[in-house]
Design an enzyme around this catalytic site. Structure first.
Site, PDB file in Angstrom:
ATOM      1  N   ASP A 189      33.232  38.759  49.422  1.00 50.21           N
ATOM      2  CA  ASP A 189      34.458  38.245  49.275  1.00 50.21           C
ATOM      3  C   ASP A 189      34.760  36.581  49.355  1.00 50.21           C
ATOM      4  OD1 ASP A 189      37.490  38.240  49.877  1.00 50.21           O
ATOM      5  OD2 ASP A 189      37.198  40.329  50.164  1.00 50.21           O
ATOM      6  N   HIS A 191      41.423  35.625  52.487  1.00 53.02           N
ATOM      7  CA  HIS A 191      41.234  37.215  52.094  1.00 53.02           C
ATOM      8  C   HIS A 191      40.209  37.600  52.663  1.00 53.02           C
ATOM      9  CE1 HIS A 191      40.397  40.483  49.048  1.00 53.02           C
ATOM     10  NE2 HIS A 191      41.538  40.416  48.739  1.00 53.02           N
ATOM     11  N   SER A 223      42.849  46.141  48.085  1.00 49.33           N
ATOM     12  CA  SER A 223      41.780  44.896  48.757  1.00 49.33           C
ATOM     13  C   SER A 223      41.796  45.349  50.126  1.00 49.33           C
ATOM     14  CB  SER A 223      42.319  43.517  48.704  1.00 49.33           C
ATOM     15  OG  SER A 223      41.958  42.989  47.571  1.00 49.33           O
TER      16      SER A 223
END
Ligand SMILES: *[C@@H]1O[C@H](CO)[C@@H](O)[C@H](O)[C@H]1NC(C)=O
Ligand SMILES: *[C@@H]1O[C@H](CO)[C@@H](O)[C@H](O)[C@H]1NC(C)=O
Ligand SMILES: *[C@@H]1O[C@H](CO)[C@@H](O)[C@H](O)[C@H]1NC(C)=O
Ligand SMILES: *[C@@H]1O[C@H](CO)[C@@H](O)[C@H](O)[C@H]1NC(C)=O
Length: 875
Positions: free
Chosen positions: A170, A226, A531
């Site tokens: 990520d 994220h 996600s």
């Protein structure tokens, strides 16, 4: 060095506002069976080369041999994958003119130990919108663990993922966050990982790598945090606020593959996959993907190979649900990878605001940081039109005021720009379809943008009509129920894969998920996306492995999870079962997955389409009782709602966005309708499908679940298997939209008809001929021949070997694509790899061919073709 004869050109075609003409594939001067060009977004001059297995000296000798032949070549080894799952390197090749560049690639492809060369693709960073939030004491209710039985696994089984290693690929992680352990390395929660990117990496430049996967971006950099959010979902734990991830005692690895902005190259992704595998991760969790439902490219291949080694490889399905069917994305489309759909949380946290005409405070969502209070007025003279504030001419003067408008018709950024252009100081957007407050994604808005529910929007509208209405924003937060809780999220990508594999495979909670953010973004926040659903499932698998073992046995683990997943309904007020093409096997139920003693496989069935009906219509299920109790099961068909991808009367074969549905149901016949299994016994049941009688031209995708219903619910749980199939032949679907393709100049206008002559003056790039096309249906093979205009015979190809092109959508940046021709071609007279050479001055016709979906390349009827009118090439 310019290495491509196609270019990306903005196109403003008649009637299509702001649609952009996008490059489909570069026209490398290469035609070679080992050269694998597929998909879009190619990174110029960068390639992945795969060598034969076990050829360990290949990287050095490779550089040496290329460099010695091409003295000017600047060969830069970007990544090395000396690995039994993928032996190769990625390299940048610069410093050569086009001809030598081609020669160099040719010499590489000619090497005996080279298996394949893939141009590197840029894979976009996942789109999310997030809201900052505080934890206070609301977290237990806010967390979705009751929906997935994770709460029972924590409280009854006392499993928290201890000792299980979850590798995350990520944007990096803020491990200094107290809920993520406060450090990195041995003894910390985040024990493994690497930074493969560096802050400035965009996917197109060179990454700067180091051993520290910290997300060291800043709030100003535009970074989304994220990876920190995803990590908190898996394994976060905060004693003070009681925030608890799915597997709060699991050990994390983070392989950072994104800079603060931009994309990731497929070569960096491959490296990260292999590093996570080599670090001994028990589970690999990836919330990255492309909008392409094929299954191709080296990153997808590597994901599949790792999955075949038994590591649960868990990847988000994609957030393109609003674009209809066939939006699941690579690499989650790889056969043995778990492709994860998203389900909305039951509760959300919202801040409150006060509208002067309404007594109680209302909830709002936003990703804007500085909100302004003030008078609110109507922001579009046709408010509620479905296209509010999309067209600035419908926006009244708003100087110094807030504006109220409805969602829909264009992006939130477009709406915000119209409002700001009319002097508005902020905008409140109310939802459509009786929806809840939502977080508008508005990365380039210059004024604050706030999302509220339909109900509250209409109430404020009444207030405005009745007099002066003012708005005052609060920082106080409260919990609100989500009306779409426990339903598949509207953004969650829809299956099937283009090859008609059943994807997504299973669902996690991804809509309105509260988790950690980097401290530079305020430490806590809510994000929505597949996600978030993928790490939710990864954490669930960590709990399972702790409880049951089965390390490196993704197949058994996936059976346990899929057999016991919860089937969700289609919509509130519609109790039909949701299609497996949206929810896969259903929402994970971790307690049942651990407790279940009966397994059935395969875990999902594709009956394929009508062309392949004979081959796929009957399938065999094996059911095994690993428990101690003798149990009888009834075998029943539970049809779901069907996916209707098209409405021919409304828009032909342009995929409905979002997808349509139908009540068409298949019948199933079973070789046995009841099975009794003693302890340890197994048996098989054959199932044959009788598809619904619907018009095959509609390509309805029917589906449902085969349920083995336990006679005694005390000794055994039900187990289920999702199935789907298509009525109709996919290869009958037209590829090109009406009025496409056409020949044009590089701007896309004017349109040249076949009876009009086009003139290309090589010295003037503004006259470069361009074929503009719009694919309704994807194609696995696409090429362009150059024909002599008189003889209509091919002299060679200008575009070769372009493969696995996704369909175009209604998105402005993906509405249509273009192939421009620089009047070069690869002569067909010599069959070996050839340099592209210029055509002599003269008149030519371009002949584009595209292979129909699931078509047979050897059958000319399975190709769709388009011929341009005459093109005069002048020097
Ligand atoms: C924290 O969570 C545990 C387990 O869910 C619960 O028993 C406890 O009451 C919670 N504490 C607070 C302060 O909410
Ligand atoms: C469906 O059939 C096509 C054509 O035979 C084949 O290529 C494809 O792999 C099949 N899909 C599945 C999931 O079996
Ligand atoms: C297809 O579209 C037409 C025209 O917009 C509409 O009247 C019809 O109800 C639609 N059909 C289905 C099955 O949704
Ligand atoms: C070219 O074809 C179009 C339609 O196909 C027709 O309307 C037009 O008259 C034709 N023009 C000439 C010059 O033949």
């Amino acid at each position: 060095m310019k290495r491509r004869s196609f270019s990306v050109i903005p196109l403003f075609a008649a009637g299509i506002c702001l649609a952009v003409l996008v490059l489909v594939a570069p026209s490398e001067a290469i035609s070679h069976p080992k050269y694998k060009l597929s998909g879009n977004d190619i990174v110029p001059n960068r390639y992945v080369v795969e060598f034969d297995e076990g050829d360990s000296k290949s990287a050095n000798s490779f550089v040496h041999s290329v460099q010695s032949k091409f003295k000017k070549a600047k060969l830069h080894i970007a990544q090395e994958f000396e690995h039994n799952l993928f032996n190769g390197i990625s390299f940048g090749l610069n410093g050569l003119d086009e001809k030598d560049h081609t020669e160099a690639l040719k010499s590489i492809l000619d090497k005996d130990n080279v298996r394949a060369v893939y141009p590197v693709r840029a894979i976009p960073r996942p789109e999310v919108n997030f809201e900052k939030a505080s934890t206070k004491d609301k977290t237990p209710t806010l967390l979705p663990h009751a929906m997935t039985q994770v709460d029972r696994v924590h409280s009854e089984l006392k499993k928290f993922g201890k000792g299980i290693k979850v590798g995350v690929i990520d944007t990096g992680i803020d491990y200094l966050h107290p809920a993520l352990g406060g450090g990195f390395g041995k003894g910390f929660k985040v024990q493994y990982g690497y930074d493969l990117a560096g802050n400035a990496y965009t996917g197109y430049n060179n990454p700067v790598q180091d051993s520290d996967p910290l997300d060291s971006c800043t709030a100003e950099s535009g970074a989304s945090g994220h990876g920190t959010h995803v990590s908190g979902i898996i394994a976060g734990y905060d004693e003070k606020t009681n925030f608890t991830g799915v597997a709060p005692q699991a050990t994390l690895g983070m392989w950072r593959v994104f800079g603060c902005k931009g994309s990731v190259g497929s070569d960096v992704l491959i490296k990260a996959f292999l590093m996570a595998y080599d670090a001994g991760m028990d589970i690999i969790s990836v919330s990255i993907g492309e909008k392409n439902a094929w299954s191709s490219g080296p990153d997808t291949i590597v994901a599949q190979r790792i999955a075949e080694k038994g590591i649960p490889f868990i990847i988000s399905a994609g957030n393109a649900g609003s674009e209809g069917a066939f939006t699941v994305g690579m690499p989650s489309t790889a056969k043995d990878v778990w492709s994860i759909a998203s389900v909305d949380n039951d509760f959300q946290l919202m801040k409150k605001f006060k509208a002067s005409s309404i007594a109680e405070k209302l909830g709002y969502s936003t990703s804007s940081t500085k909100l302004v209070d003030g008078e609110i007025v109507i922001g579009d003279k046709n408010i509620g039109s479905g296209t509010d504030a999309c067209n600035p001419s419908n926006v009244p003067d708003l100087t110094g005021k807030l504006a109220l408008i409805q969602r829909g018709g264009c992006t939130f950024d477009v709406k915000a720009a119209s409002i700001a252009g009319a002097g508005g100081i902020g905008v409140i957007i109310y939802n459509t379809n009786n929806g809840d407050a939502f977080v508008p994604s508005n990365p380039s808005a210059t004024i604050p943008v706030v999302g509220i529910s339909t109900k509250d929007g209409l109430a404020i509208l009444e207030g405005i009509k009745a007099g002066v209405e003012t708005i005052k924003f609060d920082n106080e937060e409260a919990l609100y129920p989500v009306t779409t809780g426990n339903l598949v999220s509207d953004f969650s990508s829809v299956g099937a894969s283009y090859q008609l594999d059943l994807k997504p495979n299973i669902a996690g909670i991804g809509g309105r998920v509260f988790s950690t953010l980097p401290r530079f973004l305020g430490s806590w926040g809510i994000m929505s996306g597949t996600s978030m659903a993928a790490p939710y499932v990864s954490g669930s698998v960590a709990l399972f492995i702790e409880a049951k073992g089965y390390k490196k046995n993704s197949q058994i683990i996936s059976q346990q999870f899929k057999n016991h997943a919860l089937k969700l309904v289609h919509a509130k007020g519609n109790s039909a079962i949701q299609s497996p093409l949206l929810q896969g096997a259903g929402l994970v139920q971790v307690y049942d997955a651990i407790a279940g003693k009966v397994r059935v496989s395969p875990t999902q069935i594709s009956f394929n389409d009508t062309s392949s009906f004979a081959k796929y219509k009957t399938q065999t299920l094996t059911i095994i009782n690993t428990g101690k109790a003798r149990t009888t099961f009834k075998v029943v068909n539970e049809p779901s709602i069907a996916v209707a991808p098209y409405n021919r009367t409304a828009q032909g074969y342009a995929t409905l966005a979002p997808t349509g549905f139908s009540n068409a149901k298949a019948k199933l016949t079973f070789s046995k309708t009841s099975v009794t299994l003693n302890a340890g016994q197994k048996t098989t049941v054959r199932v044959t499908v009788i598809p619904p009688k619907v018009n095959p031209k509609d390509h309805i995708m029917y589906g449902g679940y085969i349920r083995f219903k336990a006679g005694n619910q005390k000794t055994a749980l039900d187990v289920t298997v999702p199935y789907f199939g298509v009525v109709g032949k996919q290869r009958d679907l037209p590829l090109f939209d009406k009025d496409y393709p056409y020949l044009s100049d590089p701007t896309g206008t004017p349109v040249f008809l076949k009876n009009q002559t086009y003139t290309y003056d090589r010295s003037n790039t503004k006259t470069t001929p361009t074929i503009v096309y719009r694919l309704l249906t994807p194609t696995a093979k696409f090429d362009v021949d150059v024909l002599n205009a008189k003889t209509k015979k091919s002299i060679g190809k200008t575009l070769t070997d372009s493969t696995y092109i996704p369909r175009n959508t209604f998105a402005t940046d993906n509405f249509m694509s273009g192939v421009s021709w620089d009047a070069t071609y690869v002569p067909s007279s010599i069959s070996d790899i050839q340099d592209k050479v210029p055509v002599p001055s003269g008149t030519y016709i371009l002949n584009l061919r595209a292979l129909k979906l699931l078509g047979n390349p050897k059958d000319p009827k399975d190709w769709e073709t388009y011929q341009t009118g005459p093109i005069v090439v002048k020097n």
